[in-house]
Write a protein that holds these residues in place. Structure first.
Motif, PDB file in Angstrom:
ATOM      1  N   ASP A   1       0.802  -1.224   0.000  1.00 40.08           N
ATOM      2  CA  ASP A   1       0.000   0.000   0.000  1.00 40.08           C
ATOM      3  C   ASP A   1       0.836   1.276   0.000  1.00 40.08           C
ATOM      4  O   ASP A   1       0.380   2.303  -0.496  1.00 40.08           O
ATOM      5  CB  ASP A   1      -0.928  -0.003   1.215  1.00 40.08           C
ATOM      6  N   VAL A   2       2.037   1.212   0.568  1.00 34.75           N
ATOM      7  CA  VAL A   2       2.896   2.393   0.640  1.00 34.75           C
ATOM      8  C   VAL A   2       4.311   1.987   0.245  1.00 34.75           C
ATOM      9  O   VAL A   2       4.843   0.995   0.751  1.00 34.75           O
ATOM     10  CB  VAL A   2       2.922   2.994   2.065  1.00 34.75           C
ATOM     11  N   ALA A   3       4.908   2.756  -0.676  1.00 35.39           N
ATOM     12  CA  ALA A   3       6.294   2.524  -1.081  1.00 35.39           C
ATOM     13  C   ALA A   3       7.004   3.858  -1.204  1.00 35.39           C
ATOM     14  O   ALA A   3       6.398   4.870  -1.578  1.00 35.39           O
ATOM     15  CB  ALA A   3       6.348   1.768  -2.417  1.00 35.39           C
ATOM     16  N   GLN A   4       8.273   3.852  -0.909  1.00 39.51           N
ATOM     17  CA  GLN A   4       9.042   5.084  -0.955  1.00 39.51           C
ATOM     18  C   GLN A   4       9.395   5.453  -2.394  1.00 39.51           C
ATOM     19  O   GLN A   4       9.704   4.592  -3.215  1.00 39.51           O
ATOM     20  CB  GLN A   4      10.328   4.918  -0.139  1.00 39.51           C
ATOM     21  N   ALA A   5       9.337   6.741  -2.671  1.00 40.61           N
ATOM     22  CA  ALA A   5       9.759   7.276  -3.966  1.00 40.61           C
ATOM     23  C   ALA A   5      11.064   8.033  -3.753  1.00 40.61           C
ATOM     24  O   ALA A   5      11.129   8.932  -2.919  1.00 40.61           O
ATOM     25  CB  ALA A   5       8.689   8.207  -4.532  1.00 40.61           C
ATOM     26  N   HIS A   6      12.089   7.651  -4.504  1.00 34.07           N
ATOM     27  CA  HIS A   6      13.345   8.390  -4.406  1.00 34.07           C
ATOM     28  C   HIS A   6      14.020   8.464  -5.771  1.00 34.07           C
ATOM     29  O   HIS A   6      13.484   7.982  -6.773  1.00 34.07           O
ATOM     30  CB  HIS A   6      14.272   7.802  -3.334  1.00 34.07           C
TER      31      HIS A   6
ATOM     32  N   SER B   1      12.626  13.175  -1.064  1.00 32.29           N
ATOM     33  CA  SER B   1      12.038  11.837  -1.036  1.00 32.29           C
ATOM     34  C   SER B   1      10.538  11.978  -0.846  1.00 32.29           C
ATOM     35  O   SER B   1      10.068  12.922  -0.213  1.00 32.29           O
ATOM     36  CB  SER B   1      12.644  11.030   0.121  1.00 32.29           C
ATOM     37  N   GLY B   2       9.783  11.039  -1.417  1.00 34.85           N
ATOM     38  CA  GLY B   2       8.333  11.079  -1.288  1.00 34.85           C
ATOM     39  C   GLY B   2       7.760   9.697  -1.068  1.00 34.85           C
ATOM     40  O   GLY B   2       8.488   8.733  -0.822  1.00 34.85           O
ATOM     41  N   TRP B   3       6.423   9.605  -1.181  1.00 29.35           N
ATOM     42  CA  TRP B   3       5.718   8.357  -0.900  1.00 29.35           C
ATOM     43  C   TRP B   3       4.697   8.079  -1.992  1.00 29.35           C
ATOM     44  O   TRP B   3       3.966   8.969  -2.411  1.00 29.35           O
ATOM     45  CB  TRP B   3       5.027   8.442   0.464  1.00 29.35           C
ATOM     46  N   SER B   4       4.675   6.831  -2.433  1.00 34.48           N
ATOM     47  CA  SER B   4       3.794   6.411  -3.519  1.00 34.48           C
ATOM     48  C   SER B   4       2.814   5.346  -3.045  1.00 34.48           C
ATOM     49  O   SER B   4       3.058   4.674  -2.022  1.00 34.48           O
ATOM     50  CB  SER B   4       4.627   5.846  -4.672  1.00 34.48           C
ATOM     51  N   ILE B   5       1.759   5.166  -3.820  1.00 37.27           N
ATOM     52  CA  ILE B   5       0.778   4.107  -3.572  1.00 37.27           C
ATOM     53  C   ILE B   5       0.843   3.120  -4.739  1.00 37.27           C
ATOM     54  O   ILE B   5       0.474   3.470  -5.865  1.00 37.27           O
ATOM     55  CB  ILE B   5      -0.639   4.684  -3.426  1.00 37.27           C
TER      56      ILE B   5
ATOM     57  N   LYS C   1      -4.504  -2.592  -1.739  1.00 39.13           N
ATOM     58  CA  LYS C   1      -5.888  -2.983  -1.462  1.00 39.13           C
ATOM     59  C   LYS C   1      -6.587  -1.971  -0.565  1.00 39.13           C
ATOM     60  O   LYS C   1      -7.781  -2.091  -0.299  1.00 39.13           O
ATOM     61  CB  LYS C   1      -5.910  -4.377  -0.811  1.00 39.13           C
ATOM     62  N   ASN C   2      -5.816  -0.999  -0.087  1.00 40.54           N
ATOM     63  CA  ASN C   2      -6.387   0.018   0.783  1.00 40.54           C
ATOM     64  C   ASN C   2      -5.718   1.362   0.490  1.00 40.54           C
ATOM     65  O   ASN C   2      -4.990   1.901   1.322  1.00 40.54           O
ATOM     66  CB  ASN C   2      -6.194  -0.372   2.254  1.00 40.54           C
ATOM     67  N   PRO C   3      -5.928   1.928  -0.701  1.00 46.72           N
ATOM     68  CA  PRO C   3      -5.267   3.183  -1.044  1.00 46.72           C
ATOM     69  C   PRO C   3      -5.681   4.354  -0.160  1.00 46.72           C
ATOM     70  O   PRO C   3      -4.873   5.257   0.099  1.00 46.72           O
ATOM     71  CB  PRO C   3      -5.658   3.406  -2.507  1.00 46.72           C
ATOM     72  N   GLU C   4      -6.946   4.340   0.306  1.00 52.53           N
ATOM     73  CA  GLU C   4      -7.367   5.409   1.217  1.00 52.53           C
ATOM     74  C   GLU C   4      -6.584   5.322   2.531  1.00 52.53           C
ATOM     75  O   GLU C   4      -6.163   6.337   3.087  1.00 52.53           O
ATOM     76  CB  GLU C   4      -8.864   5.321   1.491  1.00 52.53           C
ATOM     77  N   GLY C   5      -6.384   4.104   3.020  1.00 51.62           N
ATOM     78  CA  GLY C   5      -5.573   3.919   4.225  1.00 51.62           C
ATOM     79  C   GLY C   5      -4.132   4.308   3.986  1.00 51.62           C
ATOM     80  O   GLY C   5      -3.481   4.907   4.849  1.00 51.62           O
ATOM     81  N   ALA C   6      -3.614   3.984   2.792  1.00 46.32           N
ATOM     82  CA  ALA C   6      -2.248   4.363   2.448  1.00 46.32           C
ATOM     83  C   ALA C   6      -2.093   5.881   2.458  1.00 46.32           C
ATOM     84  O   ALA C   6      -1.114   6.417   3.002  1.00 46.32           O
ATOM     85  CB  ALA C   6      -1.890   3.807   1.077  1.00 46.32           C
ATOM     86  N   ALA C   7      -3.062   6.587   1.869  1.00 49.98           N
ATOM     87  CA  ALA C   7      -2.993   8.050   1.830  1.00 49.98           C
ATOM     88  C   ALA C   7      -3.029   8.640   3.234  1.00 49.98           C
ATOM     89  O   ALA C   7      -2.306   9.595   3.536  1.00 49.98           O
ATOM     90  CB  ALA C   7      -4.149   8.593   0.997  1.00 49.98           C
ATOM     91  N   ALA C   8      -3.865   8.068   4.105  1.00 49.54           N
ATOM     92  CA  ALA C   8      -3.947   8.560   5.485  1.00 49.54           C
ATOM     93  C   ALA C   8      -2.630   8.309   6.230  1.00 49.54           C
ATOM     94  O   ALA C   8      -2.188   9.144   7.021  1.00 49.54           O
ATOM     95  CB  ALA C   8      -5.103   7.882   6.213  1.00 49.54           C
TER      96      ALA C   8
END
Length: 451
Positions: free
Chosen positions: A130-135, A351-355, A360-367
């Protein structure tokens, strides 16, 4: 440690705001304008001070998410035991998120260099992430291979909380694939005591006059290059950093090595006037003006700066006050502006954060991304103000909004970079090695786009 990995590890430490825990290893640059990839888009820590704003209540139907990261909870516990000031906003946010939403955060921890291959494997297998680092080194591969999804579906990109530089840097083909608040501008540190003892105007004074440019930087660097022991050989130099500071000059002259275009194409910019000027300036510094010790590299300059034999060097953000701690008074200014540069715009890392697409829970990932970013900004700001003072934090945060940065995760980037650095140090005409480097990188871009 491999120089490339070391450099980005330094930037990441600054970006993830391990604040006072950072005994920054000065600079292994990434060699690229943004942290050594001279280039890029932008980024910043955002506001200079913590402002108390009511937290938005997010009601999630599902509080279960899976996060891919480079540090395990066990490793973090060891880090905290060794240094109680260590702070990782992502790991610290896990129990808070679970308490708020009643779910479970599953952490998948892999070594830093394995994040990209792990995400690709998991996406191909249809496994939840659901959450992965962007670099800088996993973009543009993530959007190209459709590993991550446009983040505007779940995050308001117009929210002033987010650093626009981060959003811009991780935009590909006109779509933003990551958000964040973490940014570390590269700044020029100088030994004020050494300048005063030599009767030379300081970078801080020049900057205050609105006269901090490549020309004035060159002038004072040459003045500070001296033979102090009378043996006929210079033993004090005006400046030194990784790769002669080439990446800094590219970033301060208004261009990035790579451009990511709205149509999904990628351009190599070695033959642009901006970049060629930075190449020439760096070559002159090493071979003509000789205010950089051309026979030395990397960490050598850290030691020389601390020993009072180097007038100016560079570092990410406020880390220089740790990396260069010694008996001299030091301070920082932005990297001097090039002839095609803009005030307040320069090199740095972010650095940032990607979905991922298998979320399976992108809304949870965004939160979760919002929560960890809030923690990152608030804790970092409070710690930095306590340690370094509000005025310095304000200066860094202002620069952090306008970092030039472009991800360098294309094939053959380092081959092209090596051609540039070899040409600079060998005295090859700039136009010759610029064309060579551009050809190498264009081949790498084509491989990246078609593989």
């Amino acid at each position: 440690m491999n120089k490339r990995m070391k450099s980005f590890a330094t930037m990441l430490a600054a970006v993830t705001m391990m604040t006072t825990a950072l005994a920054a290893c000065s600079g292994g640059g990434n060699n690229q304008p943004a942290a050594t990839n001279a280039g890029g888009n932008n980024s910043g820590n955002n506001n200079a001070a913590v402002t108390e704003t009511p937290k938005e209540e997010v009601k999630l139907a599902d509080g279960n998410i899976t996060v891919l990261y480079h540090t395990s909870l066990e490793q973090y516990a060891e880090n905290k035991a060794a240094n109680p000031d260590a702070y990782d906003p992502l790991l610290e946010s896990i129990p808070v998120f679970e308490q708020q939403h009643g779910g479970k955060v599953t952490l998948i921890a892999v070594p830093w260099g394995d994040q990209k291959s792990t995400l690709i494997s998991m996406v191909n297998a249809g496994e939840q992430v659901d959450v992965a680092q962007a670099h800088d080194q996993n973009f543009p591969v993530y959007p190209l291979k459709k590993m991550v999804q446009p983040i505007s579906q779940y995050v308001d990109l117009n929210d002033p909380f987010w650093n626009n530089a981060v959003t811009n840097a991780f935009t590909f083909g006109g779509e933003a694939y990551a958000v964040g608040v973490g940014a570390a501008p590269i700044v020029m540190y100088y030994n004020k005591t050494l300048f005063d003892n030599n009767g030379v105007q300081t970078p801080g004074e020049l900057f205050a006059e609105g006269n901090w440019t490549w020309d004035t930087f060159r002038q004072i660097a040459m003045e500070m290059t001296q033979d102090t022991d009378g043996d006929g050989v210079n033993d004090q130099y005006g400046f030194g950093w990784w790769d002669g500071g080439y990446a800094l000059m590219v970033g301060s002259n208004g261009k990035t090595i790579l451009s990511y275009n709205e149509d999904g194409s990628i351009s190599a910019n070695h033959t642009s006037d901006n970049v060629k000027e930075a190449m020439q300036f760096t070559q002159d510094a090493l071979l003509k003006d000789k205010y950089i010790d051309k026979d030395k590299e990397g960490d050598y300059f850290v030691a020389e700066f601390k020993n009072g034999k180097l007038a100016m060097t560079a570092e990410y953000g406020l880390n220089g006050f740790n990396a260069f701690k010694g008996d001299y008074e030091i301070d920082f200014v932005p990297v001097p502006k090039g002839p095609r540069g803009e005030d307040g715009v320069g090199p740095g890392g972010l650095s940032g954060w990607s979905i991922p697409v298998v979320s399976k829970n992108p809304e949870g990932a965004a939160a979760f991304i919002k929560l960890l970013s809030e923690n990152e900004k608030e804790v970092a700001t409070a710690k930095n103000v306590e340690t370094f003072g509000q005025e310095r934090v304000d200066r860094i945060n202002e620069l952090a909004q306008n970092i030039l940065f472009a991800p360098i995760g294309v094939e053959m980037y380092w081959d092209a970079n090596g051609a540039v650095l070899g040409g600079i140090k060998d005295g090859t005409p700039v136009g010759t090695f610029a064309e060579t480097a551009k050809g190498i990188l264009e081949e790498g871009i084509n491989i990246t786009l078609t593989q």
